[in-house]
Design an enzyme around this catalytic site. Structure first.
Site, PDB file in Angstrom:
ATOM      1  N   ARG A 136       0.823  -1.206   0.000  1.00  0.00           N
ATOM      2  CA  ARG A 136       0.000   0.000   0.000  1.00  0.00           C
ATOM      3  C   ARG A 136       0.863   1.265   0.000  1.00  0.00           C
ATOM      4  O   ARG A 136       0.430   2.312   0.484  1.00  0.00           O
ATOM      5  CB  ARG A 136      -0.966   0.011   1.186  1.00  0.00           C
ATOM      6  CG  ARG A 136      -1.765  -1.288   1.345  1.00  0.00           C
ATOM      7  CD  ARG A 136      -2.583  -1.635   0.135  1.00  0.00           C
ATOM      8  NE  ARG A 136      -3.631  -0.680  -0.137  1.00  0.00           N
ATOM      9  CZ  ARG A 136      -4.843  -0.688   0.421  1.00  0.00           C
ATOM     10  NH1 ARG A 136      -5.170  -1.628   1.265  1.00  0.00           N
ATOM     11  NH2 ARG A 136      -5.726   0.225   0.124  1.00  0.00           N
ATOM     12  N   ARG A 191      -1.470   5.782   0.305  1.00  0.00           N
ATOM     13  CA  ARG A 191      -1.921   6.060   1.666  1.00  0.00           C
ATOM     14  C   ARG A 191      -1.244   7.244   2.316  1.00  0.00           C
ATOM     15  O   ARG A 191      -1.919   8.101   2.873  1.00  0.00           O
ATOM     16  CB  ARG A 191      -1.740   4.816   2.541  1.00  0.00           C
ATOM     17  CG  ARG A 191      -2.926   3.888   2.402  1.00  0.00           C
ATOM     18  CD  ARG A 191      -2.882   2.767   3.380  1.00  0.00           C
ATOM     19  NE  ARG A 191      -4.178   2.096   3.447  1.00  0.00           N
ATOM     20  CZ  ARG A 191      -4.369   0.934   4.023  1.00  0.00           C
ATOM     21  NH1 ARG A 191      -3.362   0.304   4.584  1.00  0.00           N
ATOM     22  NH2 ARG A 191      -5.565   0.400   4.052  1.00  0.00           N
ATOM     23  N   ARG A 218      -6.110  13.399  -4.438  1.00  0.00           N
ATOM     24  CA  ARG A 218      -7.396  12.874  -3.978  1.00  0.00           C
ATOM     25  C   ARG A 218      -8.354  13.952  -3.533  1.00  0.00           C
ATOM     26  O   ARG A 218      -9.550  13.727  -3.441  1.00  0.00           O
ATOM     27  CB  ARG A 218      -7.163  11.850  -2.867  1.00  0.00           C
ATOM     28  CG  ARG A 218      -6.815  10.478  -3.392  1.00  0.00           C
ATOM     29  CD  ARG A 218      -8.023   9.752  -3.981  1.00  0.00           C
ATOM     30  NE  ARG A 218      -8.882   9.250  -2.912  1.00  0.00           N
ATOM     31  CZ  ARG A 218     -10.078   9.697  -2.624  1.00  0.00           C
ATOM     32  NH1 ARG A 218     -10.606  10.679  -3.309  1.00  0.00           N
ATOM     33  NH2 ARG A 218     -10.775   9.169  -1.631  1.00  0.00           N
ATOM     34  N   ASP A 240      -7.295  -1.359  -7.531  1.00  0.00           N
ATOM     35  CA  ASP A 240      -7.845  -1.961  -6.317  1.00  0.00           C
ATOM     36  C   ASP A 240      -8.257  -3.393  -6.611  1.00  0.00           C
ATOM     37  O   ASP A 240      -8.668  -3.708  -7.732  1.00  0.00           O
ATOM     38  CB  ASP A 240      -9.047  -1.176  -5.788  1.00  0.00           C
ATOM     39  CG  ASP A 240      -9.367  -1.590  -4.355  1.00  0.00           C
ATOM     40  OD1 ASP A 240      -8.713  -1.077  -3.427  1.00  0.00           O
ATOM     41  OD2 ASP A 240     -10.239  -2.465  -4.159  1.00  0.00           O
ATOM     42  N   TYR A 263     -15.852  -9.479   0.282  1.00  0.00           N
ATOM     43  CA  TYR A 263     -16.432  -8.145   0.052  1.00  0.00           C
ATOM     44  C   TYR A 263     -17.727  -8.219  -0.752  1.00  0.00           C
ATOM     45  O   TYR A 263     -18.703  -7.534  -0.457  1.00  0.00           O
ATOM     46  CB  TYR A 263     -15.410  -7.236  -0.645  1.00  0.00           C
ATOM     47  CG  TYR A 263     -14.260  -6.890   0.270  1.00  0.00           C
ATOM     48  CD1 TYR A 263     -14.369  -5.850   1.187  1.00  0.00           C
ATOM     49  CD2 TYR A 263     -13.077  -7.627   0.257  1.00  0.00           C
ATOM     50  CE1 TYR A 263     -13.325  -5.549   2.063  1.00  0.00           C
ATOM     51  CE2 TYR A 263     -12.036  -7.339   1.122  1.00  0.00           C
ATOM     52  CZ  TYR A 263     -12.168  -6.293   2.020  1.00  0.00           C
ATOM     53  OH  TYR A 263     -11.153  -6.006   2.896  1.00  0.00           O
TER      54      TYR A 263
HETATM   55  O1  CP3 Z   1       0.059   0.717  -2.919  1.00  0.00           O
HETATM   56  C1  CP3 Z   1      -1.128   0.793  -3.154  1.00  0.00           C
HETATM   57  O2  CP3 Z   1      -1.941   1.350  -2.406  1.00  0.00           O
HETATM   58  C2  CP3 Z   1      -1.545   0.205  -4.480  1.00  0.00           C
HETATM   59  C3  CP3 Z   1      -2.954   0.105  -4.724  1.00  0.00           C
HETATM   60  C4  CP3 Z   1      -3.850  -0.710  -3.809  1.00  0.00           C
HETATM   61  C5  CP3 Z   1      -5.102  -0.214  -3.336  1.00  0.00           C
HETATM   62  N1  CP3 Z   1      -5.775  -1.243  -2.764  1.00  0.00           N
HETATM   63  C6  CP3 Z   1      -5.591   1.164  -3.506  1.00  0.00           C
HETATM   64  C7  CP3 Z   1      -6.586   1.675  -2.537  1.00  0.00           C
HETATM   65  C8  CP3 Z   1      -3.740  -2.035  -3.393  1.00  0.00           C
HETATM   66  C9  CP3 Z   1      -2.582  -2.983  -3.557  1.00  0.00           C
HETATM   67  C10 CP3 Z   1      -4.980  -2.367  -2.745  1.00  0.00           C
HETATM   68  C11 CP3 Z   1      -5.295  -3.708  -2.217  1.00  0.00           C
HETATM   69  C12 CP3 Z   1      -6.546  -3.931  -1.497  1.00  0.00           C
HETATM   70  N2  CP3 Z   1      -7.751  -3.274  -1.645  1.00  0.00           N
HETATM   71  C13 CP3 Z   1      -6.730  -4.942  -0.536  1.00  0.00           C
HETATM   72  C14 CP3 Z   1      -5.686  -5.983  -0.131  1.00  0.00           C
HETATM   73  C15 CP3 Z   1      -4.645  -5.456   0.760  1.00  0.00           C
HETATM   74  C16 CP3 Z   1      -5.098  -5.108   2.146  1.00  0.00           C
HETATM   75  O3  CP3 Z   1      -4.885  -3.955   2.535  1.00  0.00           O
HETATM   76  O4  CP3 Z   1      -5.614  -5.984   2.839  1.00  0.00           O
HETATM   77  C17 CP3 Z   1      -8.055  -4.844  -0.052  1.00  0.00           C
HETATM   78  C18 CP3 Z   1      -8.680  -5.711   1.009  1.00  0.00           C
HETATM   79  C19 CP3 Z   1      -8.692  -3.797  -0.778  1.00  0.00           C
HETATM   80  C20 CP3 Z   1     -10.112  -3.347  -0.665  1.00  0.00           C
HETATM   81  C21 CP3 Z   1     -10.189  -1.951  -0.208  1.00  0.00           C
HETATM   82  N3  CP3 Z   1      -9.919  -0.850  -0.993  1.00  0.00           N
HETATM   83  C22 CP3 Z   1     -10.518  -1.478   1.084  1.00  0.00           C
HETATM   84  C23 CP3 Z   1     -10.879  -2.353   2.263  1.00  0.00           C
HETATM   85  C24 CP3 Z   1     -10.442  -0.077   1.059  1.00  0.00           C
HETATM   86  C25 CP3 Z   1     -10.776   0.913   2.152  1.00  0.00           C
HETATM   87  C26 CP3 Z   1      -9.761   1.029   3.192  1.00  0.00           C
HETATM   88  C27 CP3 Z   1      -8.325   1.176   2.703  1.00  0.00           C
HETATM   89  O5  CP3 Z   1      -7.664   0.142   2.628  1.00  0.00           O
HETATM   90  O6  CP3 Z   1      -7.886   2.281   2.377  1.00  0.00           O
HETATM   91  C28 CP3 Z   1     -10.016   0.286  -0.235  1.00  0.00           C
HETATM   92  C29 CP3 Z   1      -9.775   1.660  -0.707  1.00  0.00           C
HETATM   93  C30 CP3 Z   1      -8.440   1.920  -1.308  1.00  0.00           C
HETATM   94  N4  CP3 Z   1      -7.761   1.091  -2.152  1.00  0.00           N
HETATM   95  C31 CP3 Z   1      -7.693   3.098  -1.129  1.00  0.00           C
HETATM   96  C32 CP3 Z   1      -6.534   2.958  -1.893  1.00  0.00           C
HETATM   97  C33 CP3 Z   1      -5.448   3.965  -2.084  1.00  0.00           C
HETATM   98  C34 CP3 Z   1      -8.125   4.309  -0.296  1.00  0.00           C
HETATM   99  C35 CP3 Z   1      -8.970   5.195  -1.132  1.00  0.00           C
HETATM  100  C36 CP3 Z   1      -8.830   6.626  -0.742  1.00  0.00           C
HETATM  101  O7  CP3 Z   1      -7.863   7.277  -1.158  1.00  0.00           O
HETATM  102  O8  CP3 Z   1      -9.731   7.107  -0.042  1.00  0.00           O
END
Ligand code: CP3
Length: 343
Positions: free
Chosen positions: A23, A27, A36, A72, A149
């Protein structure tokens, strides 16, 4: 130009262990946060120029040894026809969760993998812009974790809908998992075609199941994806990330992947003893440890390097970086690996 990460994934002897951060792209970095404020999350995912920019930011800002494409794990479910919402603060939501065979019947979109062209376009762009500086990782969720999910409709603590379905109608759930596996295989294969140099599968919720139930429910669709990727004409290293899987180590030893990524609750030497010498291990600093003062982070990172034994190790966290982590702390982690590893 660096292929250190790929050589390490293939189990070659390397000058030092590579490091990246789960991530890392979306983040903690200021460029992402600024972007964002004006662009919604899904829109960002679907705009290849912006997704590429966000993918590359951690390479510049943190100095990591690999990039991971900004996307995602839930996007292929949307492409299958499940409406998906991301609202700020509350995470992802499927307003019409799939909870039975009728629900599966509503997933009627043709060629879901074809609808994800924006991810492939982002990958092509990232490869072009990185121009070999570091490799780029493609990714997806495992069928089981994606189903948590899609069936619950959002994040969950008890997973009562999914687990209820698994006891009531295991064949129906297996059909959903098989559908997700088929789309995931096409999607991840297309990521390789577009330039992904390794593929990581996130199994964030695989650890929910006992070993016996994991073998029955979660493993068959996972193996379909992994075996299919293994037959790609240009195969890439496969990384399987499992959270909360200390009870599943015997199962993991046999998976057809090059790299096993484990969470912070299992010390690497114990994982190594359980799975034998043949796989590379990825991980596994506690993400919360990056909230500690920098000298503590340095000490813990050196201990992690020692636990990795100097080889067969890709340094990472045990799960995604916490949103409140100071950027400088992430830098200390990366720098400590790159300096200590060389010494
Ligand atoms: O480095 C990276 O961030 C690359 C991109 C990436 C995202 N999601 C972007 C994202 C990756 C590799 C993921 C994987 C992901 N997404 C997982 C598996 C890894 C883990 O953390 O367990 C899961 C379960 C998800 C599903 C998901 N997407 C959730 C539960 C959420 C909300 C909470 C959170 O993790 O932030 C997301 C949203 C999401 N995916 C964001 C990002 C950058 C946040 C969106 C924002 O900017 O508000």
């Amino acid at each position: 130009m660096s292929d250190l990460f790929l050589r390490a994934c293939r189990g070659e002897t390397v000058e030092r262990p590579p490091v990246w951060i789960m991530r890392q792209a979306g983040r903690v970095l200021p460029g992402y946060r600024r972007l964002r404020r004006r662009v919604g999350f899904l829109e960002l995912c679907k705009t290849p120029e912006l997704a590429a920019e966000v993918t590359i930011e951690p390479v510049d800002a943190l100095g990591v040894d690999a990039a991971i494409v900004f996307a995602d794990i839930l996007l292929p479910l949307e492409a299958m026809g499940a409406e998906l919402e991301f609202s700020d603060g509350s995470g992802p939501r499927f307003p019409h969760p799939v909870r039975d065979r009728t629900g599966i019947g509503r997933l009627t979109r043709d060629d879901p993998a074809g609808a994800l062209g924006y991810v492939y376009a982002a990958l092509e762009r990232v490869r072009r812009e990185l121009d070999g500086r570091v490799p780029v990782i493609g990714f997806g969720g495992t069928p089981w974790t994606l189903a948590t999910y899609l069936v619950e409709g959002s994040g969950s603590k008890r997973f009562a809908h999914l687990l209820g379905w698994s006891w009531r109608d295991p064949d129906g759930l297996a059909e959903l998992l098989a559908r997700i596996a088929e789309v995931s295989l096409a999607y991840l294969s297309a990521q390789i075609d577009a330039g992904a140099q390794a593929i990581q599968l996130f199994d964030t919720w695989g650890g929910l199941l006992s070993a016996e139930r994991w073998r029955e429910l979660a493993r068959p669709p996972l193996l379909r994806v992994l075996a299919g990727l293994g037959r790609h004409p240009r195969p890439v290293p496969l990384i399987y990330y499992l959270r909360g899987g200390a009870h599943l180590l015997d199962e993991l030893a046999g998976l057809p992947v090059e790299v096993l990524s484990v969470d912070w609750r299992q010390p690497l030497p114990a994982v190594r003893r359980a799975i034998g010498p043949h796989k590379v291990l990825q991980g596994n600093l506690d993400p919360a440890a990056l909230l500690a003062p920098p000298p503590v982070i340095e000490r813990l990172t050196r201990e992690l390097l020692a636990a990795g034994g100097g080889g067969g190790h890709v340094v990472n966290l045990g799960h995604g970086i916490l949103p409140t982590t100071p950027v400088e702390h992430a830098r200390v982690f990366v720098r400590t690996v790159q300096q200590a590893g060389r010494a």
